[in-house]
Design a protein around this motif. Structure first.
Motif, PDB file in Angstrom:
ATOM      1  N   MET A  89       0.834  -1.201   0.000  1.00 17.42           N
ATOM      2  CA  MET A  89       0.000   0.000   0.000  1.00 17.42           C
ATOM      3  C   MET A  89       0.869   1.252   0.000  1.00 17.42           C
ATOM      4  O   MET A  89       0.626   2.205  -0.747  1.00 17.42           O
ATOM      5  CB  MET A  89      -0.914   0.003   1.225  1.00 17.42           C
ATOM      6  CG  MET A  89      -2.007  -1.056   1.205  1.00 17.42           C
ATOM      7  SD  MET A  89      -2.897  -1.190   2.802  1.00 17.42           S
ATOM      8  CE  MET A  89      -3.753   0.400   2.865  1.00 17.42           C
ATOM      9  N   ALA A  90       1.894   1.240   0.859  1.00 16.72           N
ATOM     10  CA  ALA A  90       2.779   2.400   0.950  1.00 16.72           C
ATOM     11  C   ALA A  90       3.554   2.607  -0.345  1.00 16.72           C
ATOM     12  O   ALA A  90       3.724   3.752  -0.809  1.00 16.72           O
ATOM     13  CB  ALA A  90       3.737   2.224   2.123  1.00 16.72           C
ATOM     14  N   THR A  91       4.035   1.522  -0.935  1.00 15.62           N
ATOM     15  CA  THR A  91       4.787   1.621  -2.186  1.00 15.62           C
ATOM     16  C   THR A  91       3.913   2.186  -3.300  1.00 15.62           C
ATOM     17  O   THR A  91       4.337   3.057  -4.072  1.00 15.62           O
ATOM     18  CB  THR A  91       5.327   0.240  -2.596  1.00 15.62           C
ATOM     19  OG1 THR A  91       6.220  -0.228  -1.592  1.00 15.62           O
ATOM     20  CG2 THR A  91       6.066   0.306  -3.932  1.00 15.62           C
ATOM     21  N   ALA A  92       2.673   1.695  -3.384  1.00 17.90           N
ATOM     22  CA  ALA A  92       1.764   2.185  -4.414  1.00 17.90           C
ATOM     23  C   ALA A  92       1.511   3.679  -4.258  1.00 17.90           C
ATOM     24  O   ALA A  92       1.506   4.429  -5.251  1.00 17.90           O
ATOM     25  CB  ALA A  92       0.444   1.416  -4.346  1.00 17.90           C
ATOM     26  N   LYS A  93       1.327   4.133  -3.038  1.00 18.08           N
ATOM     27  CA  LYS A  93       1.083   5.560  -2.817  1.00 18.08           C
ATOM     28  C   LYS A  93       2.309   6.380  -3.184  1.00 18.08           C
ATOM     29  O   LYS A  93       2.194   7.429  -3.841  1.00 18.08           O
ATOM     30  CB  LYS A  93       0.694   5.809  -1.362  1.00 18.08           C
ATOM     31  CG  LYS A  93       0.440   7.289  -1.061  1.00 18.08           C
ATOM     32  CD  LYS A  93       0.048   7.536   0.386  1.00 18.08           C
ATOM     33  CE  LYS A  93      -0.095   9.023   0.646  1.00 18.08           C
ATOM     34  NZ  LYS A  93      -0.496   9.315   2.039  1.00 18.08           N
ATOM     35  N   ARG A  94       3.500   5.915  -2.800  1.00 16.42           N
ATOM     36  CA  ARG A  94       4.721   6.670  -3.105  1.00 16.42           C
ATOM     37  C   ARG A  94       4.976   6.780  -4.601  1.00 16.42           C
ATOM     38  O   ARG A  94       5.637   7.723  -5.043  1.00 16.42           O
ATOM     39  CB  ARG A  94       5.927   6.016  -2.417  1.00 16.42           C
ATOM     40  CG  ARG A  94       5.983   6.229  -0.911  1.00 16.42           C
ATOM     41  CD  ARG A  94       7.354   5.887  -0.357  1.00 16.42           C
ATOM     42  NE  ARG A  94       7.664   4.478  -0.522  1.00 16.42           N
ATOM     43  CZ  ARG A  94       7.415   3.540   0.388  1.00 16.42           C
ATOM     44  NH1 ARG A  94       6.821   3.884   1.535  1.00 16.42           N
ATOM     45  NH2 ARG A  94       7.734   2.279   0.177  1.00 16.42           N
ATOM     46  N   ARG A  95       4.464   5.828  -5.366  1.00 15.99           N
ATOM     47  CA  ARG A  95       4.688   5.836  -6.821  1.00 15.99           C
ATOM     48  C   ARG A  95       3.688   6.712  -7.570  1.00 15.99           C
ATOM     49  O   ARG A  95       3.809   6.891  -8.788  1.00 15.99           O
ATOM     50  CB  ARG A  95       4.615   4.407  -7.366  1.00 15.99           C
ATOM     51  CG  ARG A  95       5.783   3.540  -6.934  1.00 15.99           C
ATOM     52  CD  ARG A  95       5.669   2.133  -7.508  1.00 15.99           C
ATOM     53  NE  ARG A  95       6.789   1.293  -7.111  1.00 15.99           N
ATOM     54  CZ  ARG A  95       6.898  -0.005  -7.419  1.00 15.99           C
ATOM     55  NH1 ARG A  95       5.950  -0.594  -8.145  1.00 15.99           N
ATOM     56  NH2 ARG A  95       7.945  -0.695  -7.023  1.00 15.99           N
ATOM     57  N   LEU A  96       2.715   7.260  -6.874  1.00 15.86           N
ATOM     58  CA  LEU A  96       1.764   8.161  -7.520  1.00 15.86           C
ATOM     59  C   LEU A  96       2.469   9.423  -8.006  1.00 15.86           C
ATOM     60  O   LEU A  96       3.494   9.831  -7.446  1.00 15.86           O
ATOM     61  CB  LEU A  96       0.656   8.550  -6.539  1.00 15.86           C
ATOM     62  CG  LEU A  96      -0.398   7.496  -6.221  1.00 15.86           C
ATOM     63  CD1 LEU A  96      -1.264   7.974  -5.054  1.00 15.86           C
ATOM     64  CD2 LEU A  96      -1.260   7.202  -7.442  1.00 15.86           C
ATOM     65  N   PRO A  97       1.934  10.065  -9.048  1.00 17.17           N
ATOM     66  CA  PRO A  97       2.470  11.371  -9.438  1.00 17.17           C
ATOM     67  C   PRO A  97       2.464  12.325  -8.245  1.00 17.17           C
ATOM     68  O   PRO A  97       1.601  12.237  -7.370  1.00 17.17           O
ATOM     69  CB  PRO A  97       1.490  11.833 -10.525  1.00 17.17           C
ATOM     70  CG  PRO A  97       0.899  10.571 -11.078  1.00 17.17           C
ATOM     71  CD  PRO A  97       0.826   9.618  -9.904  1.00 17.17           C
ATOM     72  N   ALA A  98       3.420  13.217  -8.214  1.00  9.96           N
ATOM     73  CA  ALA A  98       3.598  14.096  -7.056  1.00  9.96           C
ATOM     74  C   ALA A  98       2.317  14.833  -6.681  1.00  9.96           C
ATOM     75  O   ALA A  98       2.030  15.029  -5.494  1.00  9.96           O
ATOM     76  CB  ALA A  98       4.722  15.099  -7.343  1.00  9.96           C
ATOM     77  N   GLU A  99       1.541  15.215  -7.686  1.00  5.54           N
ATOM     78  CA  GLU A  99       0.331  15.983  -7.395  1.00  5.54           C
ATOM     79  C   GLU A  99      -0.788  15.128  -6.822  1.00  5.54           C
ATOM     80  O   GLU A  99      -1.816  15.658  -6.376  1.00  5.54           O
ATOM     81  CB  GLU A  99      -0.160  16.689  -8.659  1.00  5.54           C
ATOM     82  CG  GLU A  99      -0.653  15.787  -9.775  1.00  5.54           C
ATOM     83  CD  GLU A  99       0.459  15.317 -10.712  1.00  5.54           C
ATOM     84  OE1 GLU A  99       0.126  14.822 -11.802  1.00  5.54           O
ATOM     85  OE2 GLU A  99       1.647  15.440 -10.330  1.00  5.54           O
ATOM     86  N   MET A 100      -0.624  13.791  -6.817  1.00  3.16           N
ATOM     87  CA  MET A 100      -1.663  12.904  -6.296  1.00  3.16           C
ATOM     88  C   MET A 100      -1.315  12.266  -4.955  1.00  3.16           C
ATOM     89  O   MET A 100      -2.199  11.726  -4.284  1.00  3.16           O
ATOM     90  CB  MET A 100      -1.947  11.777  -7.303  1.00  3.16           C
ATOM     91  CG  MET A 100      -2.605  12.200  -8.582  1.00  3.16           C
ATOM     92  SD  MET A 100      -2.975  10.738  -9.613  1.00  3.16           S
ATOM     93  CE  MET A 100      -3.874  11.505 -10.961  1.00  3.16           C
ATOM     94  N   VAL A 101      -0.057  12.292  -4.574  1.00  4.35           N
ATOM     95  CA  VAL A 101       0.385  11.567  -3.381  1.00  4.35           C
ATOM     96  C   VAL A 101      -0.408  11.960  -2.148  1.00  4.35           C
ATOM     97  O   VAL A 101      -0.783  11.098  -1.340  1.00  4.35           O
ATOM     98  CB  VAL A 101       1.897  11.788  -3.145  1.00  4.35           C
ATOM     99  CG1 VAL A 101       2.307  11.265  -1.777  1.00  4.35           C
ATOM    100  CG2 VAL A 101       2.707  11.096  -4.234  1.00  4.35           C
ATOM    101  N   ASP A 102      -0.690  13.227  -2.005  1.00  2.00           N
ATOM    102  CA  ASP A 102      -1.392  13.696  -0.812  1.00  2.00           C
ATOM    103  C   ASP A 102      -2.907  13.577  -0.924  1.00  2.00           C
ATOM    104  O   ASP A 102      -3.635  14.042  -0.045  1.00  2.00           O
ATOM    105  CB  ASP A 102      -1.014  15.148  -0.518  1.00  2.00           C
ATOM    106  CG  ASP A 102       0.446  15.293  -0.101  1.00  2.00           C
ATOM    107  OD1 ASP A 102       0.992  14.319   0.448  1.00  2.00           O
ATOM    108  OD2 ASP A 102       1.023  16.374  -0.334  1.00  2.00           O
TER     109      ASP A 102
END
Length: 203
Positions: A89-102
């Protein structure tokens, strides 16, 4: 024998209790989703107040302020499956485009509150990803909340060490802005989970 229950609101998809990988459900996946997408939406995030890893009250339904939520029920003493799921879950979130991570909140609700105090959760999640919201509370509150999403929780086998395992469903559940269950993931690679996070945000 591991018990099985229907996932409420999912039209017969089955959850497998136990801290073991789930068999993939009978799929109702639509479009390009990697998980099981619920076109009409499932049950909502439970309106219960628990305690986060910092000792503060946190309402599961109203606490998240992001556009999407990824929820997992697990526990810190889980020998193998839970750590792998949380890491994915954490890896998938970190791989999101910068504008989507948060825009995605990762939440884990303990299935073993007797041992998972806020302090234990905090120490554990720092090692996984400190962006997680870790929640604990009374088991009498957690179990109905989990069951409203089809997750059964029960004490498993006793261990030679004197400890015990906890049986529970091991799906990850995704919720959009309406906070209704939108997608269920089982045994999914982080790259695919990341793509589904993007779809959830775009929905």
């Amino acid at each position: 024998m591991i018990s099985r229950r229907g996932l409420l609101g999912l039209g017969g998809i089955t959850l497998v209790a136990g801290c073991v990988p789930d068999a993939p459900p009978a799929t109702t996946t639509a479009g390009d989703w990697h998980g099981t997408h619920l076109a009409d939406g499932g049950n909502p995030l439970p309106d219960v107040t628990l305690i986060d890893q910092f000792g503060q009250p946190y309402n599961l339904a109203t606490g998240p302020t992001t556009r999407a939520v990824a929820l997992f029920f697990g526990y810190t003493n889980c020998p193998d499956v839970c750590p792998g799921i949380l890491a994915d879950m954490a890896t998938a979130k970190r791989r999101l485009p910068a504008e989507m991570v948060d825009d995605v909140t990762l939440i884990v609700v303990t299935t073993d509150p007797a041992r998972d105090t806020p302090e234990v959760l905090k120490e554990y999640l720092v090692r996984v990803d400190d962006s997680f919201v870790g929640l604990t509370g009374d088991l009498e509150t957690i179990k109905p909340a989990a069951m409203s999403l089809g997750i059964d929780i029960s004490e498993g086998k006793q261990l030679p060490s004197g400890g015990y395992e906890v049986d529970h469903g091991s799906y990850v559940m995704g919720f959009g802005e309406d906070r209704r269950l939108a997608v269920v993931w089982s045994q999914i690679a982080p790259a695919d989970l990341k793509e589904d996070f993007e779809r959830l945000l775009a929905a």
